[in-house]
Design a protein around this motif. Structure first.
Motif, PDB file in Angstrom:
ATOM      1  N   VAL A 162     -16.165  -9.499  -0.262  1.00 24.63           N
ATOM      2  CA  VAL A 162     -17.329  -8.828   0.330  1.00 24.63           C
ATOM      3  C   VAL A 162     -17.020  -7.426   0.848  1.00 24.63           C
ATOM      4  O   VAL A 162     -17.952  -6.667   1.128  1.00 24.63           O
ATOM      5  CB  VAL A 162     -17.935  -9.680   1.470  1.00 24.63           C
ATOM      6  N   LEU A 163     -15.758  -7.052   0.957  1.00 26.08           N
ATOM      7  CA  LEU A 163     -15.431  -5.738   1.504  1.00 26.08           C
ATOM      8  C   LEU A 163     -15.892  -4.621   0.566  1.00 26.08           C
ATOM      9  O   LEU A 163     -15.744  -4.718  -0.656  1.00 26.08           O
ATOM     10  CB  LEU A 163     -13.920  -5.602   1.720  1.00 26.08           C
ATOM     11  N   PRO A 164     -16.408  -3.526   1.133  1.00 25.44           N
ATOM     12  CA  PRO A 164     -16.864  -2.406   0.305  1.00 25.44           C
ATOM     13  C   PRO A 164     -15.713  -1.467  -0.052  1.00 25.44           C
ATOM     14  O   PRO A 164     -15.691  -0.293   0.340  1.00 25.44           O
ATOM     15  CB  PRO A 164     -17.882  -1.720   1.218  1.00 25.44           C
ATOM     16  N   LEU A 165     -14.747  -1.972  -0.811  1.00 29.50           N
ATOM     17  CA  LEU A 165     -13.597  -1.170  -1.213  1.00 29.50           C
ATOM     18  C   LEU A 165     -13.780  -0.681  -2.648  1.00 29.50           C
ATOM     19  O   LEU A 165     -14.135  -1.471  -3.534  1.00 29.50           O
ATOM     20  CB  LEU A 165     -12.315  -1.990  -1.119  1.00 29.50           C
ATOM     21  N   PRO A 166     -13.509   0.602  -2.922  1.00 26.62           N
ATOM     22  CA  PRO A 166     -13.646   1.113  -4.286  1.00 26.62           C
ATOM     23  C   PRO A 166     -12.525   0.602  -5.181  1.00 26.62           C
ATOM     24  O   PRO A 166     -11.391   0.425  -4.735  1.00 26.62           O
ATOM     25  CB  PRO A 166     -13.527   2.632  -4.088  1.00 26.62           C
ATOM     26  N   LEU A 226       0.842  -1.203   0.000  1.00 24.74           N
ATOM     27  CA  LEU A 226       0.000   0.000   0.000  1.00 24.74           C
ATOM     28  C   LEU A 226       0.876   1.251   0.000  1.00 24.74           C
ATOM     29  O   LEU A 226       1.756   1.416   0.850  1.00 24.74           O
ATOM     30  CB  LEU A 226      -0.938  -0.014   1.211  1.00 24.74           C
ATOM     31  N   LYS A 227       0.619   2.150  -0.920  1.00 19.28           N
ATOM     32  CA  LYS A 227       1.545   3.241  -1.225  1.00 19.28           C
ATOM     33  C   LYS A 227       1.789   4.201  -0.064  1.00 19.28           C
ATOM     34  O   LYS A 227       2.875   4.746   0.063  1.00 19.28           O
ATOM     35  CB  LYS A 227       1.039   4.026  -2.437  1.00 19.28           C
ATOM     36  N   ARG A 228       0.811   4.425   0.783  1.00 18.67           N
ATOM     37  CA  ARG A 228       0.984   5.404   1.851  1.00 18.67           C
ATOM     38  C   ARG A 228       1.547   4.785   3.131  1.00 18.67           C
ATOM     39  O   ARG A 228       1.668   5.460   4.150  1.00 18.67           O
ATOM     40  CB  ARG A 228      -0.357   6.093   2.147  1.00 18.67           C
ATOM     41  N   SER A 229       1.885   3.512   3.081  1.00 19.84           N
ATOM     42  CA  SER A 229       2.443   2.842   4.256  1.00 19.84           C
ATOM     43  C   SER A 229       3.926   3.188   4.426  1.00 19.84           C
ATOM     44  O   SER A 229       4.654   3.357   3.452  1.00 19.84           O
ATOM     45  CB  SER A 229       2.294   1.323   4.106  1.00 19.84           C
ATOM     46  N   LYS A 230       4.382   3.273   5.672  1.00 19.93           N
ATOM     47  CA  LYS A 230       5.793   3.517   5.939  1.00 19.93           C
ATOM     48  C   LYS A 230       6.672   2.359   5.476  1.00 19.93           C
ATOM     49  O   LYS A 230       7.879   2.534   5.280  1.00 19.93           O
ATOM     50  CB  LYS A 230       6.004   3.762   7.436  1.00 19.93           C
ATOM     51  N   ALA A 231       6.085   1.166   5.318  1.00 19.39           N
ATOM     52  CA  ALA A 231       6.848  -0.006   4.875  1.00 19.39           C
ATOM     53  C   ALA A 231       6.745  -0.242   3.368  1.00 19.39           C
ATOM     54  O   ALA A 231       7.197  -1.271   2.871  1.00 19.39           O
ATOM     55  CB  ALA A 231       6.369  -1.258   5.619  1.00 19.39           C
ATOM     56  N   LEU A 239      -8.002   2.837   1.130  1.00 20.73           N
ATOM     57  CA  LEU A 239      -8.732   3.854   0.370  1.00 20.73           C
ATOM     58  C   LEU A 239      -7.774   4.743  -0.415  1.00 20.73           C
ATOM     59  O   LEU A 239      -8.015   5.041  -1.600  1.00 20.73           O
ATOM     60  CB  LEU A 239      -9.581   4.695   1.318  1.00 20.73           C
ATOM     61  N   ALA A 240      -6.683   5.157   0.228  1.00 18.24           N
ATOM     62  CA  ALA A 240      -5.719   6.020  -0.460  1.00 18.24           C
ATOM     63  C   ALA A 240      -5.093   5.300  -1.646  1.00 18.24           C
ATOM     64  O   ALA A 240      -4.913   5.887  -2.726  1.00 18.24           O
ATOM     65  CB  ALA A 240      -4.635   6.469   0.524  1.00 18.24           C
ATOM     66  N   LEU A 271      -9.399  -7.844  10.303  1.00 16.22           N
ATOM     67  CA  LEU A 271      -8.600  -6.959  11.156  1.00 16.22           C
ATOM     68  C   LEU A 271      -7.524  -6.228  10.353  1.00 16.22           C
ATOM     69  O   LEU A 271      -7.195  -5.071  10.648  1.00 16.22           O
ATOM     70  CB  LEU A 271      -7.968  -7.754  12.293  1.00 16.22           C
ATOM     71  N   VAL A 272      -6.963  -6.889   9.343  1.00 16.49           N
ATOM     72  CA  VAL A 272      -6.011  -6.202   8.460  1.00 16.49           C
ATOM     73  C   VAL A 272      -6.710  -5.034   7.761  1.00 16.49           C
ATOM     74  O   VAL A 272      -6.162  -3.929   7.662  1.00 16.49           O
ATOM     75  CB  VAL A 272      -5.429  -7.177   7.412  1.00 16.49           C
ATOM     76  N   TYR A 273      -7.912  -5.278   7.294  1.00 18.53           N
ATOM     77  CA  TYR A 273      -8.700  -4.221   6.641  1.00 18.53           C
ATOM     78  C   TYR A 273      -8.931  -3.047   7.590  1.00 18.53           C
ATOM     79  O   TYR A 273      -8.770  -1.875   7.210  1.00 18.53           O
ATOM     80  CB  TYR A 273     -10.031  -4.815   6.179  1.00 18.53           C
TER      81      TYR A 273
END
Length: 260
Positions: A223-227, A30-35, A111-112, A101-103
């Motif tokens: 099932v997650l409501p992710l765009p 994920l792009k905005r993660s510090k890792a 989202l970002a 829990l990860v979500y």
């Protein structure tokens, strides 16, 4: 151990395993993660530590199978199948909880990442090139489940089978060293085996080596409501279920032939 202990231990242990394993993947992709972009070494050690932590927590309750392939291998070794449904159920519930829990932990980062213009453009291009009526795998599916670098079902099943055979045979062999299987050293060795499998055999398929680890989180992704999340690649979902179960059965058979 009681059926309630088995169910409780497997739910908690598998949830922790998936939380830490899926969490390290989220941190890396994920792009905005510090890792972000920490790489394959971070992922393999993150999954290994996830196994270590989940097993430490649950071993006194359920024996810390945390994996249907391990349960199958142990059942073949011991000739006892009556507890298997409780292990399977606990592992699937735990995997779904862990992925959820990860979500939650990375909600803003999902989202970002998914609303980033580059991500949106890449997913649109993938959709244009996909066969009519299909949705290509999404840009964050790898946080939840595995996928092949080269899609060849025979090779993919073979890779998962070989890798899981190594894992389960190593677990079964722990009982051959007195006291090791119930000690902290035994749990640590299993975690290191998982790291080794990731480094050596994880490249082709992402080394699911655990049907619950792959199927439970894949359901959560679906099932997650992710765009802009894309598809969940259900056409591949059978591979990380069948391959590991075959590997677990083969490991059990090898143990019976060579060591029993």
């Amino acid at each position: 151990m009681s059926n309630a202990d088995i169910l409780t231990g497997e739910v908690i242990g598998t949830a922790v395993l998936i939380l830490l394993g899926g969490g390290v993947v989220a941190g890396v992709v994920l792009k905005r993660s510090k890792a972000f972009n920490a790489g394959w070494l971070a992922i393999t050690f993150g999954w290994g530590i996830g196994v270590l932590t989940g097993a430490y927590i649950s071993t006194t309750l359920s024996g810390a199978h945390l994996n249907p392939a391990v349960t199958v291998g142990i059942a073949i070794k011991e000739g006892a199948w009556d507890k298997v449904p409780f292990y399977f159920l606990g592992q699937m519930i735990g995997a779904i909880i862990g992925a959820t829990l990860v979500y939650v932990a990375y909600y803003g980062h999902f989202l970002a990442h998914l609303n980033d213009p580059e991500t949106v453009k890449a997913q649109q291009e993938a959709q244009k090139n996909a066969p009519a009526g299909t949705t290509p795998p999404g840009p964050v599916l790898g946080v939840f489940s595995t996928g092949p670098e080269i899609r060849n079902p025979v090779q993919n099943v073979a890779t998962e089978t070989i890798a899981t055979t190594v894992l389960v045979l190593a677990i079964l062999a722990l009982n051959l060293t007195e006291g090791l299987a119930v000690s902290g050293t035994g749990v640590l060795m299993v975690a290191l085996v998982v790291v080794g499998i990731g480094l050596s055999l994880g490249g082709p398929t992402g080394y699911a080596i655990n049907p619950a680890r792959d199927l439970g989180p894949r359901i959560v992704h679906a099932v997650l409501p992710l765009p802009n999340k894309g598809g969940s690649d259900w056409s591949y979902a059978w591979v990380p279920v069948v391959g590991p179960l075959l590997g677990g059965a083969i490991a059990g058979g090898i143990y019976q032939l060579a060591f029993a």
